[in-house]
Design a protein around this motif. Structure first.
Motif, PDB file in Angstrom:
ATOM      1  N   GLN A 282       2.283   1.797  -3.515  1.00 12.12           N
ATOM      2  CA  GLN A 282       1.274   2.354  -4.430  1.00 12.12           C
ATOM      3  C   GLN A 282       1.070   3.840  -4.199  1.00 12.12           C
ATOM      4  O   GLN A 282       1.001   4.623  -5.154  1.00 12.12           O
ATOM      5  CB  GLN A 282      -0.051   1.612  -4.265  1.00 12.12           C
ATOM      6  CG  GLN A 282      -0.149   0.317  -5.030  1.00 12.12           C
ATOM      7  CD  GLN A 282      -1.597  -0.089  -5.264  1.00 12.12           C
ATOM      8  OE1 GLN A 282      -2.551   0.580  -4.826  1.00 12.12           O
ATOM      9  NE2 GLN A 282      -1.793  -1.189  -5.953  1.00 12.12           N
ATOM     10  N   GLN A 283       0.979   4.246  -2.933  1.00  9.96           N
ATOM     11  CA  GLN A 283       0.769   5.665  -2.645  1.00  9.96           C
ATOM     12  C   GLN A 283       1.930   6.501  -3.177  1.00  9.96           C
ATOM     13  O   GLN A 283       1.722   7.608  -3.691  1.00  9.96           O
ATOM     14  CB  GLN A 283       0.613   5.876  -1.130  1.00  9.96           C
ATOM     15  CG  GLN A 283      -0.563   5.146  -0.512  1.00  9.96           C
ATOM     16  CD  GLN A 283      -1.866   5.380  -1.263  1.00  9.96           C
ATOM     17  OE1 GLN A 283      -2.293   6.525  -1.443  1.00  9.96           O
ATOM     18  NE2 GLN A 283      -2.490   4.308  -1.714  1.00  9.96           N
TER      19      GLN A 283
ATOM     20  N   TRP B 233       0.841  -1.205   0.000  1.00 11.78           N
ATOM     21  CA  TRP B 233       0.000   0.000   0.000  1.00 11.78           C
ATOM     22  C   TRP B 233       0.875   1.252   0.000  1.00 11.78           C
ATOM     23  O   TRP B 233       0.593   2.218  -0.727  1.00 11.78           O
ATOM     24  CB  TRP B 233      -0.910  -0.016   1.232  1.00 11.78           C
ATOM     25  CG  TRP B 233      -1.762   1.216   1.370  1.00 11.78           C
ATOM     26  CD1 TRP B 233      -2.990   1.424   0.813  1.00 11.78           C
ATOM     27  CD2 TRP B 233      -1.439   2.418   2.095  1.00 11.78           C
ATOM     28  NE1 TRP B 233      -3.460   2.676   1.142  1.00 11.78           N
ATOM     29  CE2 TRP B 233      -2.530   3.312   1.925  1.00 11.78           C
ATOM     30  CE3 TRP B 233      -0.359   2.815   2.866  1.00 11.78           C
ATOM     31  CZ2 TRP B 233      -2.555   4.570   2.507  1.00 11.78           C
ATOM     32  CZ3 TRP B 233      -0.373   4.086   3.441  1.00 11.78           C
ATOM     33  CH2 TRP B 233      -1.452   4.945   3.265  1.00 11.78           C
TER      34      TRP B 233
ATOM     35  N   TYR C 257      -2.426 -10.713  -0.826  1.00 12.92           N
ATOM     36  CA  TYR C 257      -3.538 -10.255  -1.679  1.00 12.92           C
ATOM     37  C   TYR C 257      -4.758  -9.876  -0.839  1.00 12.92           C
ATOM     38  O   TYR C 257      -5.395  -8.838  -1.081  1.00 12.92           O
ATOM     39  CB  TYR C 257      -3.908 -11.359  -2.669  1.00 12.92           C
ATOM     40  CG  TYR C 257      -5.026 -10.991  -3.617  1.00 12.92           C
ATOM     41  CD1 TYR C 257      -4.766 -10.278  -4.785  1.00 12.92           C
ATOM     42  CD2 TYR C 257      -6.347 -11.348  -3.347  1.00 12.92           C
ATOM     43  CE1 TYR C 257      -5.782  -9.941  -5.660  1.00 12.92           C
ATOM     44  CE2 TYR C 257      -7.374 -11.015  -4.209  1.00 12.92           C
ATOM     45  CZ  TYR C 257      -7.085 -10.312  -5.361  1.00 12.92           C
ATOM     46  OH  TYR C 257      -8.107  -9.973  -6.221  1.00 12.92           O
TER      47      TYR C 257
ATOM     48  N   THR D   5      -4.764  -8.896   2.246  1.00 12.26           N
ATOM     49  CA  THR D   5      -4.437  -7.645   2.949  1.00 12.26           C
ATOM     50  C   THR D   5      -4.646  -6.454   2.022  1.00 12.26           C
ATOM     51  O   THR D   5      -5.197  -5.423   2.424  1.00 12.26           O
ATOM     52  CB  THR D   5      -2.981  -7.668   3.444  1.00 12.26           C
ATOM     53  OG1 THR D   5      -2.787  -8.805   4.286  1.00 12.26           O
ATOM     54  CG2 THR D   5      -2.647  -6.400   4.219  1.00 12.26           C
TER      55      THR D   5
ATOM     56  N   GLU E  13      -6.699  -6.373  -0.476  1.00 10.99           N
ATOM     57  CA  GLU E  13      -8.153  -6.235  -0.625  1.00 10.99           C
ATOM     58  C   GLU E  13      -8.743  -5.481   0.559  1.00 10.99           C
ATOM     59  O   GLU E  13      -9.608  -4.605   0.394  1.00 10.99           O
ATOM     60  CB  GLU E  13      -8.798  -7.617  -0.734  1.00 10.99           C
ATOM     61  CG  GLU E  13      -8.674  -8.259  -2.096  1.00 10.99           C
ATOM     62  CD  GLU E  13      -9.623  -7.629  -3.102  1.00 10.99           C
ATOM     63  OE1 GLU E  13     -10.845  -7.800  -2.981  1.00 10.99           O
ATOM     64  OE2 GLU E  13      -9.127  -6.926  -4.012  1.00 10.99           O
ATOM     65  N   PHE E  14      -8.296  -5.816   1.759  1.00 10.31           N
ATOM     66  CA  PHE E  14      -8.786  -5.142   2.965  1.00 10.31           C
ATOM     67  C   PHE E  14      -8.459  -3.649   2.923  1.00 10.31           C
ATOM     68  O   PHE E  14      -9.258  -2.815   3.365  1.00 10.31           O
ATOM     69  CB  PHE E  14      -8.151  -5.789   4.197  1.00 10.31           C
ATOM     70  CG  PHE E  14      -8.528  -5.133   5.491  1.00 10.31           C
ATOM     71  CD1 PHE E  14      -9.764  -5.356   6.075  1.00 10.31           C
ATOM     72  CD2 PHE E  14      -7.643  -4.265   6.128  1.00 10.31           C
ATOM     73  CE1 PHE E  14     -10.119  -4.738   7.268  1.00 10.31           C
ATOM     74  CE2 PHE E  14      -7.983  -3.648   7.317  1.00 10.31           C
ATOM     75  CZ  PHE E  14      -9.233  -3.877   7.898  1.00 10.31           C
ATOM     76  N   LEU E  15      -7.299  -3.306   2.371  1.00 13.87           N
ATOM     77  CA  LEU E  15      -6.883  -1.903   2.265  1.00 13.87           C
ATOM     78  C   LEU E  15      -7.484  -1.204   1.041  1.00 13.87           C
ATOM     79  O   LEU E  15      -7.185  -0.041   0.778  1.00 13.87           O
ATOM     80  CB  LEU E  15      -5.351  -1.822   2.190  1.00 13.87           C
ATOM     81  CG  LEU E  15      -4.597  -2.301   3.438  1.00 13.87           C
ATOM     82  CD1 LEU E  15      -3.096  -2.340   3.165  1.00 13.87           C
ATOM     83  CD2 LEU E  15      -4.901  -1.403   4.634  1.00 13.87           C
ATOM     84  N   LYS E  16      -8.325  -1.972   0.285  1.00  9.58           N
ATOM     85  CA  LYS E  16      -8.988  -1.436  -0.916  1.00  9.58           C
ATOM     86  C   LYS E  16      -7.983  -0.927  -1.957  1.00  9.58           C
ATOM     87  O   LYS E  16      -8.183   0.118  -2.579  1.00  9.58           O
ATOM     88  CB  LYS E  16      -9.986  -0.334  -0.548  1.00  9.58           C
ATOM     89  CG  LYS E  16     -11.166  -0.832   0.283  1.00  9.58           C
ATOM     90  CD  LYS E  16     -12.137   0.272   0.610  1.00  9.58           C
ATOM     91  CE  LYS E  16     -13.431  -0.246   1.199  1.00  9.58           C
ATOM     92  NZ  LYS E  16     -13.286  -1.151   2.319  1.00  9.58           N
ATOM     93  N   MET E  17      -6.905  -1.674  -2.120  1.00  2.99           N
ATOM     94  CA  MET E  17      -5.913  -1.337  -3.141  1.00  2.99           C
ATOM     95  C   MET E  17      -6.390  -1.821  -4.509  1.00  2.99           C
ATOM     96  O   MET E  17      -6.905  -2.927  -4.634  1.00  2.99           O
ATOM     97  CB  MET E  17      -4.562  -1.987  -2.805  1.00  2.99           C
ATOM     98  CG  MET E  17      -3.896  -1.421  -1.566  1.00  2.99           C
ATOM     99  SD  MET E  17      -2.513  -2.458  -0.980  1.00  2.99           S
ATOM    100  CE  MET E  17      -1.451  -2.471  -2.430  1.00  2.99           C
ATOM    101  N   ALA E  18      -6.226  -0.984  -5.516  1.00  2.37           N
ATOM    102  CA  ALA E  18      -6.569  -1.348  -6.886  1.00  2.37           C
ATOM    103  C   ALA E  18      -5.314  -1.855  -7.603  1.00  2.37           C
ATOM    104  O   ALA E  18      -4.197  -1.527  -7.193  1.00  2.37           O
ATOM    105  CB  ALA E  18      -7.151  -0.138  -7.625  1.00  2.37           C
TER     106      ALA E  18
ATOM    107  N   LYS F   4      -1.991  -6.828  -7.745  1.00  2.00           N
ATOM    108  CA  LYS F   4      -3.279  -7.514  -7.615  1.00  2.00           C
ATOM    109  C   LYS F   4      -3.423  -8.603  -8.683  1.00  2.00           C
ATOM    110  O   LYS F   4      -4.485  -8.783  -9.283  1.00  2.00           O
ATOM    111  CB  LYS F   4      -4.436  -6.509  -7.708  1.00  2.00           C
ATOM    112  CG  LYS F   4      -4.459  -5.441  -6.628  1.00  2.00           C
ATOM    113  CD  LYS F   4      -4.653  -6.009  -5.225  1.00  2.00           C
ATOM    114  CE  LYS F   4      -6.051  -6.525  -5.002  1.00  2.00           C
ATOM    115  NZ  LYS F   4      -7.100  -5.535  -5.020  1.00  2.00           N
TER     116      LYS F   4
END
Length: 522
Positions: A250-251, A247, A411, A413, A415-420, A381
């Motif tokens: 990505q940021q 995450w 994966y 985790t 999803e839980f963090l709403k990563m695209a 993802k």
């Protein structure tokens, strides 16, 4: 007789795709192998120069000469990128947009400019990977073959997809991962023609690559220890850590345009290359571990097992430099840098697991392998691609189960963090669609119907299709049906859709949205 004619037609179509796949695989294999070779040779030159400069630090004119050469090279690369903006970055988002009908590219310009620009940028020390450019090079080859064969739009897209998979296969000696990447990351669905052609192209491309680089896996770490089942809970923790750090990655990637424009407001975007090259000179003189994509670094981590404090500093430095490198906009991917960052995390976690959790030291290198797959699974993802890619790169199936656990936990985790998916987001940010215009030229695209789709079981006439399309035929296994109103759609059907070229992107999105809508659970 009709059925027999249909079967012959299907066999003939598949044979044509296989032959075209062989052609794409041969061309992509040679192009990407030459690309890998050129990068290797340029890296050797840069390393020799760095070694020379460290031996002659008391003669500063040599350093000034290297700075001048680097500036000239950075400016040339900046001008190449300015002349063809579609070669920027990894090239994977561009391939996705091209297959969606949202981007039109000249395959020859992409091919030679990505080849030259990518080899010089990646080999100069920036933390960039060869895999993204290899995928775009392969896609350009596929488009070139389609143009030579005078293929229609559907056939062209199949060959572009096959070329993309062949590019990844040649880049990492990973043909199955190349196929899975195309299905999971590029298309997000299953098409028999794409599978058949991409598998053929990937195997042929990999065969060509093996002639140049040998049979040894690209990351042959020599790990044959079977990880004990009673310690699988440790791998789950590793997966969660990888998801959290994914995450953060990505940021950082998404914030790069704003960071660069804030720090360097007066520098044209296509000359951000100058900033990257100038920063890499002192970095390279300080430590060569901070240069390049990171393939050799993975071997060093396994062999030397550095101390935790060193690993922590190495991760921070390479993380920042990877962001800076990708932010230059030069041709180069994030695939290998992600894998190398994952390897550092795995090495750091392995040290902690051995010292704190009393995991046997024999499994230290296993954490490096698992973390590479898990980190990419969280960021990209694409769990199946991550699993297969690392398996093929390492060269063994004995780690498949713990690899799968690490990938899945990372994966979930994410999803839980709403990563695209990172490439999907980059493609959306890159897309600058023009207004639809009716061109009067027909084009065709395919849409698969998944088993959970709301279209399953409904008649064609019962569905509110977009007004600018016609469902021409429905392909079901080996048969193809002319569409009639009372024909019921089944799971696994492939819709053959006709629309105007000017409406392609919008209609493709609309029909895919219809097909992907899931039946609500009771």
């Amino acid at each position: 007789m009709i059925r027999k004619h249909q079967n012959v037609s299907v066999v003939s179509r598949k044979s044509k795709y296989i032959i075209a796949g062989v052609a794409v695989g041969l061309c992509a294999g040679f192009v990407v192998s030459a690309f890998r070779w050129l990068i290797t040779k340029w890296i050797d030159v840069v390393l020799e120069v760095n070694h020379f400069l460290t031996q002659h630090w008391h003669q500063p004119w040599w350093l000034l000469l290297w700075v001048l050469v680097s500036l000239i090279l950075a400016i040339i690369l900046g001008l190449i990128v300015k002349s063809e903006p579609h070669i920027k970055g990894s090239g994977i988002p561009q391939v996705e947009l091209q297959l969606q009908g949202k981007l039109s590219m000249n395959w020859w310009r992409i091919l030679w400019k990505k080849f030259v620009g990518g080899a010089l940028a990646i080999g100069s020390g920036l933390i960039l990977g060869r895999e993204g450019p290899s995928i775009q090079l392969g896609a350009a080859v596929g488009q070139g073959v389609a143009s030579t064969l005078k293929s229609n739009k559907v056939q062209e897209n199949v060959l572009i997809s096959a070329g993309a998979g062949a590019g990844l296969a040649a880049a990492f000696n990973a043909p199955i991962a190349g196929l899975m990447f195309v299905l999971e990351e590029v298309h997000h669905n299953f098409s028999r023609n794409v599978v058949l052609t991409t598998l053929t192209a990937g195997l042929v491309s990999n065969f060509v690559s093996l002639q140049f680089f040998g049979l040894t896996p690209s990351l042959n770490l020599g790990n044959y220890e079977v990880f004990p089942v009673h310690l699988y809970w440790v791998i789950v923790i590793l997966g969660v850590v990888l998801g959290l750090l994914g995450w953060l990655y990505q940021q950082g990637i998404f914030a790069l345009p704003k960071i660069y424009s804030t720090l360097f407001p007066k520098v044209p975007k296509h000359f951000y290359s100058v900033i990257g090259f100038l920063i890499m000179i002192p970095i390279g003189l300080y430590s060569q571990d901070l240069l390049f994509g990171g393939g050799e670094l993975v071997f060093d981590l396994v062999e030397k097992q550095p101390a935790m404090i060193f690993l922590f500093g190495l991760f921070i430095c390479r993380f920042i430099l990877a962001m800076m490198s990708y932010g230059t906009g030069l041709p180069g991917g994030i695939f290998l840098p992600i894998l190398s960052l994952g390897a550092i995390i795995g090495s750091l976690f392995g040290e902690m697991a051995v010292s704190v959790l009393h995991v046997p030291e024999a499994y230290y290198s296993s954490f490096v392998i698992y973390a590479m797959a898990g980190y990419f699974a969280a960021i990209g993802k694409a769990p199946l691609t991550s699993l297969l890619l690392v398996t093929e790169m390492v060269g063994g199936l004995n780690q498949l189960m713990p690899l799968g656990i690490c990938v899945l936990s990372a994966y979930l985790t994410a999803e839980f963090l709403k990563m695209a998916p990172i490439y999907e987001v980059l493609a959306e940010k890159m897309s600058h669609d023009e207004d639809d215009e009716h061109t009067g030229r027909r084009t065709v695209f395919e849409v698969p119907v998944p088993v959970e789709s709301k279209l399953v079981g409904r008649m064609v006439k019962e569905i509110a299709w977009p007004k600018d399309i016609i469902i021409a035929t429905i392909r079901r296994g080996e048969k193809e049906f002319v569409t009639k109103g009372d024909l019921r759609i089944q799971a696994g059907d492939l819709l053959i859709v006709v629309t105007d070229e000017g409406h392609l992107a919008k209609m493709q999105d609309a029909v895919n949205h219809l097909a992907m809508r899931e039946v609500e659970l009771q």
